[in-house]
Write a protein that holds these residues in place. Structure first.
Motif, mmCIF file in Angstrom:
data_model
loop_
_atom_site.group_PDB
_atom_site.id
_atom_site.type_symbol
_atom_site.label_atom_id
_atom_site.label_comp_id
_atom_site.label_asym_id
_atom_site.label_seq_id
_atom_site.Cartn_x
_atom_site.Cartn_y
_atom_site.Cartn_z
ATOM 1 N N ALA A 130 36.544 95.977 8.184
ATOM 2 C CA ALA A 130 37.246 96.913 8.915
ATOM 3 C C ALA A 130 36.619 98.230 8.894
ATOM 4 N N ARG A 131 36.183 98.656 7.796
ATOM 5 C CA ARG A 131 35.330 99.942 7.821
ATOM 6 C C ARG A 131 34.098 99.932 8.957
ATOM 7 N N GLU A 132 33.526 98.931 9.229
ATOM 8 C CA GLU A 132 32.377 98.720 10.220
ATOM 9 C C GLU A 132 32.911 98.394 11.524
ATOM 10 N N LYS A 133 34.176 97.865 11.854
ATOM 11 C CA LYS A 133 34.580 97.353 13.221
ATOM 12 C C LYS A 133 35.531 98.357 13.904
ATOM 13 N N ILE A 134 36.564 98.971 13.060
ATOM 14 C CA ILE A 134 37.637 99.723 13.498
ATOM 15 C C ILE A 134 37.169 101.247 13.766
ATOM 16 N N ASP A 135 37.676 101.853 14.615
ATOM 17 C CA ASP A 135 37.458 103.166 14.735
ATOM 18 C C ASP A 135 38.727 103.943 15.146
ATOM 19 N N MET A 136 39.357 104.437 14.225
ATOM 20 C CA MET A 136 40.796 105.166 14.580
ATOM 21 C C MET A 136 40.850 106.166 15.481
ATOM 22 N N ARG A 137 39.615 106.563 15.815
ATOM 23 C CA ARG A 137 39.482 107.648 16.777
ATOM 24 C C ARG A 137 39.862 107.282 18.368
ATOM 25 N N GLU B 51 39.493 114.319 2.161
ATOM 26 C CA GLU B 51 39.024 115.038 3.162
ATOM 27 C C GLU B 51 39.173 113.823 4.481
ATOM 28 N N PHE B 52 39.262 114.447 5.613
ATOM 29 C CA PHE B 52 39.586 113.545 6.569
ATOM 30 C C PHE B 52 38.412 112.778 7.094
ATOM 31 N N ILE B 53 38.303 111.243 7.238
ATOM 32 C CA ILE B 53 37.256 110.529 7.725
ATOM 33 C C ILE B 53 37.824 109.986 8.996
ATOM 34 N N PRO B 54 37.378 110.572 10.073
ATOM 35 C CA PRO B 54 38.102 110.232 11.413
ATOM 36 C C PRO B 54 37.984 108.773 11.782
ATOM 37 N N GLN B 55 36.815 108.214 11.459
ATOM 38 C CA GLN B 55 36.734 106.616 11.826
ATOM 39 C C GLN B 55 37.855 105.801 10.951
ATOM 40 N N TRP B 56 38.144 106.222 9.791
ATOM 41 C CA TRP B 56 38.822 105.295 8.982
ATOM 42 C C TRP B 56 40.310 105.971 9.044
ATOM 43 N N GLU C 134 51.605 110.597 10.462
ATOM 44 C CA GLU C 134 50.435 109.328 10.752
ATOM 45 C C GLU C 134 48.844 109.966 10.829
ATOM 46 N N TYR C 135 48.058 109.281 11.511
ATOM 47 C CA TYR C 135 46.736 109.383 11.657
ATOM 48 C C TYR C 135 46.416 110.934 12.327
ATOM 49 N N GLU C 136 47.267 111.164 13.296
ATOM 50 C CA GLU C 136 46.893 112.346 14.062
ATOM 51 C C GLU C 136 47.363 113.771 13.017
ATOM 52 N N GLY C 137 48.037 113.646 12.189
ATOM 53 C CA GLY C 137 48.288 114.622 11.213
ATOM 54 C C GLY C 137 47.878 114.852 9.913
ATOM 55 N N LEU C 138 46.893 113.556 9.789
ATOM 56 C CA LEU C 138 46.343 113.271 8.544
ATOM 57 C C LEU C 138 45.242 114.455 8.014
ATOM 58 N N ALA C 139 44.542 115.124 8.853
ATOM 59 C CA ALA C 139 43.368 115.940 8.768
ATOM 60 C C ALA C 139 44.111 117.265 7.994
ATOM 61 N N GLU C 140 45.136 117.672 8.518
ATOM 62 C CA GLU C 140 46.146 118.906 7.968
ATOM 63 C C GLU C 140 46.546 118.616 6.687
ATOM 64 N N ARG D 162 51.127 104.242 11.989
ATOM 65 C CA ARG D 162 49.802 103.942 11.256
ATOM 66 C C ARG D 162 49.091 105.263 10.845
ATOM 67 N N MET D 163 48.232 105.120 9.785
ATOM 68 C CA MET D 163 47.383 106.199 9.471
ATOM 69 C C MET D 163 46.063 105.978 9.161
ATOM 70 N N GLY D 164 45.589 104.447 9.346
ATOM 71 C CA GLY D 164 44.209 104.082 8.893
ATOM 72 C C GLY D 164 43.882 102.836 9.348
ATOM 73 N N ALA D 165 42.655 102.583 9.480
ATOM 74 C CA ALA D 165 42.181 101.377 9.754
ATOM 75 C C ALA D 165 42.744 100.082 9.050
ATOM 76 N N MET D 166 42.666 100.298 7.739
ATOM 77 C CA MET D 166 43.406 99.473 6.869
ATOM 78 C C MET D 166 44.729 100.092 6.607
ATOM 79 N N ASP D 167 45.833 100.016 7.283
ATOM 80 C CA ASP D 167 46.878 101.010 7.180
ATOM 81 C C ASP D 167 47.435 100.751 5.537
ATOM 82 N N VAL D 168 47.718 99.765 5.475
ATOM 83 C CA VAL D 168 48.429 99.404 4.135
ATOM 84 C C VAL D 168 48.220 98.343 3.587
ATOM 85 N N CYS D 169 47.896 98.090 2.240
ATOM 86 C CA CYS D 169 47.662 96.844 1.600
ATOM 87 C C CYS D 169 48.476 96.740 0.150
ATOM 88 N N PRO D 170 49.505 96.095 0.442
ATOM 89 C CA PRO D 170 50.518 95.594 -0.776
ATOM 90 C C PRO D 170 50.010 94.550 -1.333
#
Length: 538
Positions: A69-76, A166-171, A145-151, A84-92
């Motif tokens: 997912a780190r290689e192939k998904i771009d949350m931007r 820190e905000f990692i835009p791709q992830w 979600e993802y859009e508010g994560l940086a702040e 959702r807030m991430g490429a791998m959003d949740v992992c229970p």
């Protein structure tokens, strides 16, 4: 006794087949992991994967999928209807068999730490793994979600549990944790969607609102009509089947339906279920109907029949029950040998199988003899007066014998981790430290196997005494041999515990386990003597 953990990672990609398949392949290729389901959603642009394995395997499977997912998904560029807030959003991580919630919490923390280090991205702990209560619920963690994560990552109270603040835009960010197994379950109603919904409102935990809660905890539900089946359903999520089991929900729906003069026509399980949930239902109906059933497959059949799980689609236990679905070839070469071959293997010029495996085999046969005498007594006309005692005491002996059999092979493989640790490099101080830690962990595992043999055998003694007291007197010698064999098996396992204890450096562990083992071996001597005294007095 295999440990089974379920992992259900959700990835923010539901349309790109190449990416979806690449993540699936990463899980499939992880040794010890079995991929059970891949559920992509186009409108949500999200795919839910379900796989199972032992604790170490599921961590590795989750890591491997996250790397893809780190290689192939771009949350931007991601858009979708699901929060959702991430490429791998949740992992229970979810306990399925022979695993506690605390263990799954530890697994999620291990995964979060390793993934954050490997990928350089933030991870939050939620549900049972949450360190702070305000981070426990996923909607709270994912707020904005993802859009508010940086702040949000700038706020001290939302510093990630692992990885950079820190905000990692791709992830983006990922939530990992531990939760109970969720069962999707529908009860069929020969009525209307309105009637089904009325029943759901009465039963679900939220009820009709804060002032009118429902009767059943950890239940979410509603009513609907299914054209395909031409019937209505009370459709629920059982968030914790140990709080509200399947059979409790089913019986409560029947009760509500009867009040509305509406028929109930069985039920269906959507997806997979743990074996324990089905056996809980079997135990309920066995007690309710005063049935005596020992074999697991017959218990499963009873539960399927009483719950009407075949009513709208075939319920195949091999496909619907997780433990059966992931069962491969049984890895018990010693237990699967003929008796002659096993004895010859023991007598061969090899250190394994040794005293530990022999002790487990002897203990299993001892408990088995007790179970045999109980079964030869139960249901026989002239012994009907003791049927109640036999029904109570056959199961623990039957179960102890069955659970001791895998310990024959487990003892032979107990030293694998220790031997691997011995082969680790020791050229530097750091390497020597890691090697020593792994060797100690391996020794503790080697101790745990014979200790487990002791515990399993110990659990059979009270039933053994009752079989001696009430069992068929013609089988007296079988009870005597069984008691001696069980005591000998426990004694032999005790010797294996103690011989491995010499090199343990953890004094607290050594004291605690030694005291526990000595208590069990001393109790075995006393209980064996008690069995023989009971027989002598008859």
């Amino acid at each position: 006794m295999r440990k089974i953990v379920e992992c259900v990672p959700n990835f923010s990609e539901g349309n790109n087949r190449e990416t979806i398949e690449a993540i699936a392949q990463a899980i499939k290729e992880t040794p010890g992991c079995t991929l059970l389901d891949v559920d992509p959603g186009k409108s949500t642009n999200r795919t839910v994967y379900t796989f199972v394995g032992d604790p170490d395997a599921v961590v590795q499977g989750a890591l491997n999928s996250a790397r893809v997912a780190r290689e192939k998904i771009d949350m931007r560029v991601h858009k979708g209807e699901h929060p959702r807030m991430g490429a791998m959003d949740v992992c229970p991580f979810i306990p399925v068999a022979n695993v506690t919630m605390d263990e799954c919490v530890a697994i999620s923390k291990t995964f979060g730490r390793l993934a954050a280090e490997a990928l350089g991205v933030p991870f939050f702990l939620y549900e049972a793994a949450a360190v702070e209560d305000y981070r426990r619920k996923l909607p709270h963690v994912r707020k904005g979600e993802y859009e508010g994560l940086a702040e949000r990552l700038k706020e001290p109270e939302w510093k990630p549990d692992f990885g950079p603040a820190e905000f990692i835009p791709q992830w983006g960010a990922t939530a990992t944790g531990a939760r109970s197994f969720l069962i999707a379950y529908n009860v069929n109603i020969l009525g209307t969607s309105n009637q089904a919904h009325r029943i759901a409102l009465n039963l679900r935990e939220a009820g009709r609102g804060p002032d009118k809660p429902g009767r059943l905890k950890e239940v979410k539900g509603m009513g609907w009509f299914v054209d395909e089946y031409n019937l209505a359903q009370v459709t629920v999520n059982l968030n914790d089947y140990k709080v509200t089991p399947i059979h409790v929900l089913f019986e409560e729906v029947k009760r509500e339906a009867a009040a509305l003069n509406v028929g109930v026509a069985g039920s269906e399980i959507v997806g997979l279920v743990p074996l324990a949930s089905i056996l809980m239902a079997a135990d309920f109906y066995m007690e309710k109907e005063n049935l005596f059933i020992l074999d697991e497959d017959q218990k499963v059949r009873l539960a399927v029949e009483r719950l009407g799980l075949n009513s709208v689609a075939p319920f195949d236990p091999r496909e619907k029950i997780i433990e059966y679905r992931v069962a491969g070839e049984r890895n018990e070469p010693l237990a699967d040998m003929s008796l002659r071959a096993f004895i010859e293997e023991v007598a061969s010029r090899s250190s394994a199988p040794g005293g530990g495996s022999v002790s487990a085999a002897i203990a299993a046969m001892g408990a088995g003899l007790g179970a045999m005498v109980g079964k030869l007594t139960y249901g026989v006309r002239k012994f009907e007066s003791v049927d109640a005692q036999m029904r109570k005491n056959i199961p623990p002996l039957h179960d102890a014998s069955a659970r001791l059999i895998p310990m024959i092979d487990a003892d032979t493989t107990a030293f694998n981790d220790f031997m691997e640790a011995l082969r680790m490099p020791r050229g530097t101080d750091a390497e020597r430290t890691v090697r020593a830690e792994r060797m100690q962990a391996g020794l503790k595992k080697a101790i745990d196997i014979p200790l487990t043999t002791m515990k399993l055998g110990d659990g059979a003694w009270d039933a053994f005494c009752e079989v001696a007291r009430y069992g068929n007197p013609a089988s007296r010698s079988d009870v005597e041999v069984g008691a001696r064999a069980l005591e000998t098996g426990i004694w032999g396992a005790y010797k294996n515990v103690m011989i491995n204890m010499a090199d343990i450096t953890d004094n607290a562990f050594k004291t605690r386990i030694t005291q526990e083992a000595e208590a069990i071996v001393n109790r075995a001597a006393r209980k064996c003597a008690e069995v023989l005294e009971i027989l002598e007095a008859r």
